[in-house]
Motif scaffolding. Structure first.
Motif, PDB file in Angstrom:
ATOM      1  N   PRO A   1       0.825  -1.213   0.000  1.00 53.94           N
ATOM      2  CA  PRO A   1       0.000   0.000   0.000  1.00 53.94           C
ATOM      3  C   PRO A   1       0.861   1.267   0.000  1.00 53.94           C
ATOM      4  O   PRO A   1       1.909   1.309   0.642  1.00 53.94           O
ATOM      5  CB  PRO A   1      -0.797  -0.111   1.311  1.00 53.94           C
ATOM      6  CG  PRO A   1      -0.095  -1.135   2.139  1.00 53.94           C
ATOM      7  CD  PRO A   1       0.726  -1.997   1.241  1.00 53.94           C
ATOM      8  N   SER A   2       0.391   2.267  -0.749  1.00 54.09           N
ATOM      9  CA  SER A   2       1.090   3.558  -0.747  1.00 54.09           C
ATOM     10  C   SER A   2       0.697   4.321   0.527  1.00 54.09           C
ATOM     11  O   SER A   2      -0.240   3.912   1.229  1.00 54.09           O
ATOM     12  CB  SER A   2       0.667   4.376  -1.971  1.00 54.09           C
ATOM     13  OG  SER A   2      -0.711   4.696  -1.835  1.00 54.09           O
ATOM     14  N   ALA A   3       1.353   5.448   0.779  1.00 55.58           N
ATOM     15  CA  ALA A   3       1.039   6.237   1.989  1.00 55.58           C
ATOM     16  C   ALA A   3      -0.418   6.704   1.950  1.00 55.58           C
ATOM     17  O   ALA A   3      -1.129   6.659   2.965  1.00 55.58           O
ATOM     18  CB  ALA A   3       1.990   7.423   2.082  1.00 55.58           C
ATOM     19  N   ASN A   4      -0.892   7.127   0.768  1.00 57.57           N
ATOM     20  CA  ASN A   4      -2.292   7.574   0.645  1.00 57.57           C
ATOM     21  C   ASN A   4      -3.265   6.447   0.955  1.00 57.57           C
ATOM     22  O   ASN A   4      -4.271   6.627   1.638  1.00 57.57           O
ATOM     23  CB  ASN A   4      -2.588   8.044  -0.784  1.00 57.57           C
ATOM     24  CG  ASN A   4      -2.081   9.438  -1.023  1.00 57.57           C
ATOM     25  OD1 ASN A   4      -1.753  10.131  -0.055  1.00 57.57           O
ATOM     26  ND2 ASN A   4      -1.990   9.836  -2.282  1.00 57.57           N
ATOM     27  N   GLU A   5      -2.942   5.281   0.409  1.00 60.35           N
ATOM     28  CA  GLU A   5      -3.826   4.129   0.638  1.00 60.35           C
ATOM     29  C   GLU A   5      -3.862   3.768   2.118  1.00 60.35           C
ATOM     30  O   GLU A   5      -4.934   3.533   2.686  1.00 60.35           O
ATOM     31  CB  GLU A   5      -3.354   2.927  -0.197  1.00 60.35           C
ATOM     32  CG  GLU A   5      -3.703   3.088  -1.671  1.00 60.35           C
ATOM     33  CD  GLU A   5      -2.975   2.087  -2.566  1.00 60.35           C
ATOM     34  OE1 GLU A   5      -3.454   1.888  -3.683  1.00 60.35           O
ATOM     35  OE2 GLU A   5      -1.927   1.536  -2.156  1.00 60.35           O
ATOM     36  N   LEU A   6      -2.682   3.777   2.733  1.00 57.93           N
ATOM     37  CA  LEU A   6      -2.624   3.442   4.170  1.00 57.93           C
ATOM     38  C   LEU A   6      -3.521   4.369   4.975  1.00 57.93           C
ATOM     39  O   LEU A   6      -4.229   3.939   5.890  1.00 57.93           O
ATOM     40  CB  LEU A   6      -1.190   3.588   4.671  1.00 57.93           C
ATOM     41  CG  LEU A   6      -0.329   2.340   4.599  1.00 57.93           C
ATOM     42  CD1 LEU A   6       1.075   2.644   5.100  1.00 57.93           C
ATOM     43  CD2 LEU A   6      -0.941   1.215   5.422  1.00 57.93           C
ATOM     44  N   GLU A   7      -3.498   5.641   4.618  1.00 52.14           N
ATOM     45  CA  GLU A   7      -4.322   6.607   5.356  1.00 52.14           C
ATOM     46  C   GLU A   7      -5.799   6.263   5.194  1.00 52.14           C
ATOM     47  O   GLU A   7      -6.552   6.216   6.170  1.00 52.14           O
ATOM     48  CB  GLU A   7      -4.047   8.028   4.857  1.00 52.14           C
ATOM     49  CG  GLU A   7      -4.763   9.056   5.721  1.00 52.14           C
ATOM     50  CD  GLU A   7      -4.544  10.487   5.246  1.00 52.14           C
ATOM     51  OE1 GLU A   7      -3.892  10.687   4.199  1.00 52.14           O
ATOM     52  OE2 GLU A   7      -5.067  11.396   5.927  1.00 52.14           O
ATOM     53  N   ARG A   8      -6.205   5.975   3.946  1.00 52.93           N
ATOM     54  CA  ARG A   8      -7.619   5.617   3.713  1.00 52.93           C
ATOM     55  C   ARG A   8      -7.988   4.365   4.492  1.00 52.93           C
ATOM     56  O   ARG A   8      -9.005   4.336   5.187  1.00 52.93           O
ATOM     57  CB  ARG A   8      -7.871   5.345   2.226  1.00 52.93           C
ATOM     58  CG  ARG A   8      -7.783   6.553   1.350  1.00 52.93           C
ATOM     59  CD  ARG A   8      -8.212   6.212  -0.077  1.00 52.93           C
ATOM     60  NE  ARG A   8      -7.772   7.257  -0.965  1.00 52.93           N
ATOM     61  CZ  ARG A   8      -6.836   7.140  -1.908  1.00 52.93           C
ATOM     62  NH1 ARG A   8      -6.254   5.968  -2.133  1.00 52.93           N
ATOM     63  NH2 ARG A   8      -6.475   8.165  -2.638  1.00 52.93           N
ATOM     64  N   TYR A   9      -7.155   3.339   4.370  1.00 51.76           N
ATOM     65  CA  TYR A   9      -7.484   2.062   5.012  1.00 51.76           C
ATOM     66  C   TYR A   9      -7.646   2.247   6.521  1.00 51.76           C
ATOM     67  O   TYR A   9      -8.545   1.676   7.138  1.00 51.76           O
ATOM     68  CB  TYR A   9      -6.395   1.006   4.778  1.00 51.76           C
ATOM     69  CG  TYR A   9      -6.091   0.677   3.331  1.00 51.76           C
ATOM     70  CD1 TYR A   9      -6.957   1.051   2.305  1.00 51.76           C
ATOM     71  CD2 TYR A   9      -4.930  -0.024   2.993  1.00 51.76           C
ATOM     72  CE1 TYR A   9      -6.663   0.739   0.967  1.00 51.76           C
ATOM     73  CE2 TYR A   9      -4.643  -0.342   1.669  1.00 51.76           C
ATOM     74  CZ  TYR A   9      -5.503   0.055   0.670  1.00 51.76           C
ATOM     75  OH  TYR A   9      -5.206  -0.257  -0.636  1.00 51.76           O
ATOM     76  N   SER A  10      -6.750   3.035   7.105  1.00 48.90           N
ATOM     77  CA  SER A  10      -6.738   3.135   8.566  1.00 48.90           C
ATOM     78  C   SER A  10      -8.026   3.776   9.088  1.00 48.90           C
ATOM     79  O   SER A  10      -8.370   3.614  10.256  1.00 48.90           O
ATOM     80  CB  SER A  10      -5.522   3.941   9.031  1.00 48.90           C
ATOM     81  OG  SER A  10      -5.698   5.274   8.604  1.00 48.90           O
ATOM     82  N   LEU A  11      -8.744   4.488   8.220  1.00 50.58           N
ATOM     83  CA  LEU A  11      -9.957   5.174   8.684  1.00 50.58           C
ATOM     84  C   LEU A  11     -11.232   4.354   8.480  1.00 50.58           C
ATOM     85  O   LEU A  11     -12.311   4.764   8.892  1.00 50.58           O
ATOM     86  CB  LEU A  11     -10.103   6.515   7.936  1.00 50.58           C
ATOM     87  CG  LEU A  11      -8.991   7.516   8.263  1.00 50.58           C
ATOM     88  CD1 LEU A  11      -8.999   8.669   7.269  1.00 50.58           C
ATOM     89  CD2 LEU A  11      -9.150   8.033   9.690  1.00 50.58           C
ATOM     90  N   LEU A  12     -11.091   3.219   7.813  1.00 54.34           N
ATOM     91  CA  LEU A  12     -12.295   2.442   7.499  1.00 54.34           C
ATOM     92  C   LEU A  12     -12.569   1.342   8.523  1.00 54.34           C
ATOM     93  O   LEU A  12     -11.663   0.593   8.894  1.00 54.34           O
ATOM     94  CB  LEU A  12     -12.164   1.790   6.115  1.00 54.34           C
ATOM     95  CG  LEU A  12     -12.195   2.703   4.893  1.00 54.34           C
ATOM     96  CD1 LEU A  12     -12.038   1.867   3.626  1.00 54.34           C
ATOM     97  CD2 LEU A  12     -13.496   3.494   4.830  1.00 54.34           C
ATOM     98  N   GLU A  13     -13.837   1.239   8.917  1.00 51.64           N
ATOM     99  CA  GLU A  13     -14.296   0.120   9.751  1.00 51.64           C
ATOM    100  C   GLU A  13     -14.854  -0.944   8.799  1.00 51.64           C
ATOM    101  O   GLU A  13     -15.235  -0.620   7.665  1.00 51.64           O
ATOM    102  CB  GLU A  13     -15.445   0.589  10.667  1.00 51.64           C
ATOM    103  CG  GLU A  13     -15.068   1.630  11.695  1.00 51.64           C
ATOM    104  CD  GLU A  13     -14.110   1.068  12.741  1.00 51.64           C
ATOM    105  OE1 GLU A  13     -14.220  -0.126  13.058  1.00 51.64           O
ATOM    106  OE2 GLU A  13     -13.241   1.833  13.198  1.00 51.64           O
ATOM    107  N   PRO A  14     -14.960  -2.205   9.269  1.00 47.80           N
ATOM    108  CA  PRO A  14     -15.572  -3.225   8.405  1.00 47.80           C
ATOM    109  C   PRO A  14     -16.925  -2.757   7.868  1.00 47.80           C
ATOM    110  O   PRO A  14     -17.728  -2.162   8.589  1.00 47.80           O
ATOM    111  CB  PRO A  14     -15.722  -4.427   9.335  1.00 47.80           C
ATOM    112  CG  PRO A  14     -14.592  -4.259  10.306  1.00 47.80           C
ATOM    113  CD  PRO A  14     -14.455  -2.777  10.532  1.00 47.80           C
ATOM    114  N   GLY A  15     -17.146  -2.980   6.605  1.00 47.55           N
ATOM    115  CA  GLY A  15     -18.411  -2.583   5.966  1.00 47.55           C
ATOM    116  C   GLY A  15     -18.347  -1.205   5.340  1.00 47.55           C
ATOM    117  O   GLY A  15     -19.180  -0.851   4.515  1.00 47.55           O
ATOM    118  N   GLN A  16     -17.362  -0.392   5.735  1.00 48.47           N
ATOM    119  CA  GLN A  16     -17.278   0.968   5.180  1.00 48.47           C
ATOM    120  C   GLN A  16     -16.513   0.970   3.857  1.00 48.47           C
ATOM    121  O   GLN A  16     -15.663   0.111   3.610  1.00 48.47           O
ATOM    122  CB  GLN A  16     -16.599   1.902   6.172  1.00 48.47           C
ATOM    123  CG  GLN A  16     -17.479   2.189   7.388  1.00 48.47           C
ATOM    124  CD  GLN A  16     -16.909   3.301   8.255  1.00 48.47           C
ATOM    125  OE1 GLN A  16     -15.704   3.340   8.513  1.00 48.47           O
ATOM    126  NE2 GLN A  16     -17.774   4.199   8.703  1.00 48.47           N
TER     127      GLN A  16
END
Ligand SMILES: C[S@@+](CC[C@H](N)C(=O)[O-])C[C@H]1O[C@@H](n2cnc3c(N)ncnc32)[C@H](O)[C@@H]1O
Length: 427
Positions: free
Chosen positions: A250-265
């Protein structure tokens, strides 16, 4: 001696592998794609031909096919992008002709059985005329056949995956599809039957893998024991002691997005400034012309964090970019996608990352193929022992199931009216 089967549009070999697991003998695969051809050959250890089934000259095709006349079964899934509701559905797409190339092969080989797989979009494509014409031709060739839309999760796959399947025989055996064996819950798609075991969850399907790394390499297992029946199935024939294709970068941008998502989001749940440019483009395009994205063919591209306790949504070539691990900040690895498609951990795919993702996303899950193949063998055994009588039969469509839902869309109703005319040879 095992019965022989030949596979066309054979891809990475999911169908063939499943038939082999049911003790049938794949003897030939054919695919246009170099990497799929190479994956098939190296994992199944049998000849695969790298051929365009649409453009090959008739003589060389006949040379290739003639040793397999009256083979036990022809199996295959012609490409489905032209019918897919996940792509831009194009009825003039030349790939849609390939279903009739499949028919021409059955016509020439006259197998005892055939199994044809396609996306559910086939059922309504071209106002139902494509599937009607295909079924009509199989009948005129002398086959008894059935057409059903099935969700493979109902056969124990840890993934909701709906496909249209046509099975036919020219031995005169009236038959049903294999009975469903599992309840499943994939969120939006579910079928909860009290007496049935549940299909494995995503967590069960991907458990026991080593920690993913950031580059392609061989990774040894860290546990000798398996923690579920499903993991046992996936690992049982893997003598290598580990896996390939288990990496994520994952790129830095992707990591940021992933870290904010809960299951189902999904991407939509992030603030707009974090949206991926391609997602934003699609989102605004939808607003501009007022058409719901679903109506243009396909859900908006975007990431989604999956639930560990449910079956996964359909694995496609985009899943290793878009499906986020339930608890880790990365997308599913190719190996995890292959597991959700029920490929053995010993299976090694040829090609680069995107080619492997396509092969996995295109595949017929071997576990389900095995169940279908076992079912055909049971029917054969019943015919052999006189439990199914073959007296007096006429080629026909014995039955169809176009949906599990209580109601039907107008498009499906139209297809149904066409198919009805083929029942009991009325057409
Ligand atoms: C849906 S996939 C089949 C997956 C396969 N049944 C499996 O279980 O892995 C369709 C396959 O058709 C192949 N294909 C597409 N056009 C073709 C053509 N003109 N001739 C031969 N193969 C073709 C694609 O490369 C792809 O592998």
């Amino acid at each position: 001696m095992s019965e022989k089967i030949v596979s066309f549009f054979s891809g990475a070999g999911g169908l063939s592998l499943g038939f082999a697991l049911a003790d049938l003998k794949p003897v030939l695969g054919v695919d246009i794609n170099d990497d799929a051809y190479s994956t098939y050959k190296s994992n199944l250890g049998i000849p695969c031909h790298n051929l365009d089934l649409n453009a090959s000259d008739k003589c060389s095709l006949i040379d290739l096919l003639s040793p397999y006349k009256e083979v036990f079964a022809v199996i295959g899934g012609p490409p489905c992008q032209g019918f897919s509701t996940a792509g831009s559905r194009n009825e003039l797409d030349s790939r849609n002709q390939l279903i009739f190339n499949y028919f021409a092969i059955v016509e020439y080989l006259k197998p005892k059985w055939f199994l044809f797989e396609n996306v559910e979009g086939l059922l309504t494509s071209n106002s139902g005329k494509s599937v009607f014409e295909l079924v009509r031709r199989f009948i005129s060739l002398g086959y008894l056949l059935r057409l059903e839309k099935v969700n493979f999760a109902a056969y124990g796959l840890p993934q909701s995956r709906k496909r249209a399947i046509v099975i036919g025989n020219r031995i005169g055996a009236f038959f049903h599809f294999p009975p469903e064996t599992h309840s499943f819950n994939a969120g939006k798609h579910n079928k909860l039957l009290p007496l049935f075991p549940h299909s494995p969850t995503l967590d069960e399907a991907i458990s026991g893998l080593p920690e993913a790394v950031s580059y392609e390499c061989f990774l040894p297992y860290t546990h000798a024991e398996t923690s579920s029946e499903y993991e046992h199935f996936i690992r049982q024939s893997n003598n290598s002691g580990g896996v390939k294709h288990h990496f994520s970068t994952p790129s830095a941008n992707e990591l940021e997005r992933y870290s904010l998502l809960e299951p189902g989001q999904t991407m939509k749940d992030l603030t707009e400034s974090l949206w991926h440019p391609s997602f934003r483009k699609r989102a605004f395009r939808r607003v501009k012309d007022g058409t719901a994205t679903e109506k243009r063919g396909g859900a908006p591209a975007g990431i989604k964090r999956l639930y560990s306790h449910l079956c996964s949504p359909t694995i496609t070539s985009a899943s290793s970019r878009e499906f986020i691990h339930p608890s880790l900040d990365r997308a599913l690895t190719l190996r995890e996608c292959a597991r959700l498609q029920s490929f053995s951990d010993r299976y090694v795919f040829s090609g680069n990352t995107s080619s492997i993702a396509i092969q996995i996303g295109n595949a017929f899950p071997p576990l389900v193929a095995m169940r279908f193949a076992q079912h055909l063998m049971q029917i054969e055994a019943k015919v052999g022992s006189g439990l199914i009588s073959l007296k007096e039969w006429e080629a026909q469509l014995i039955g169809y199931r176009l949906t599990d839902a209580s109601g039907m869309s107008p498009a499906l109703m139209h297809t149904e009216s066409l198919l009805k005319s083929l029942m009991f040879n009325l057409g």
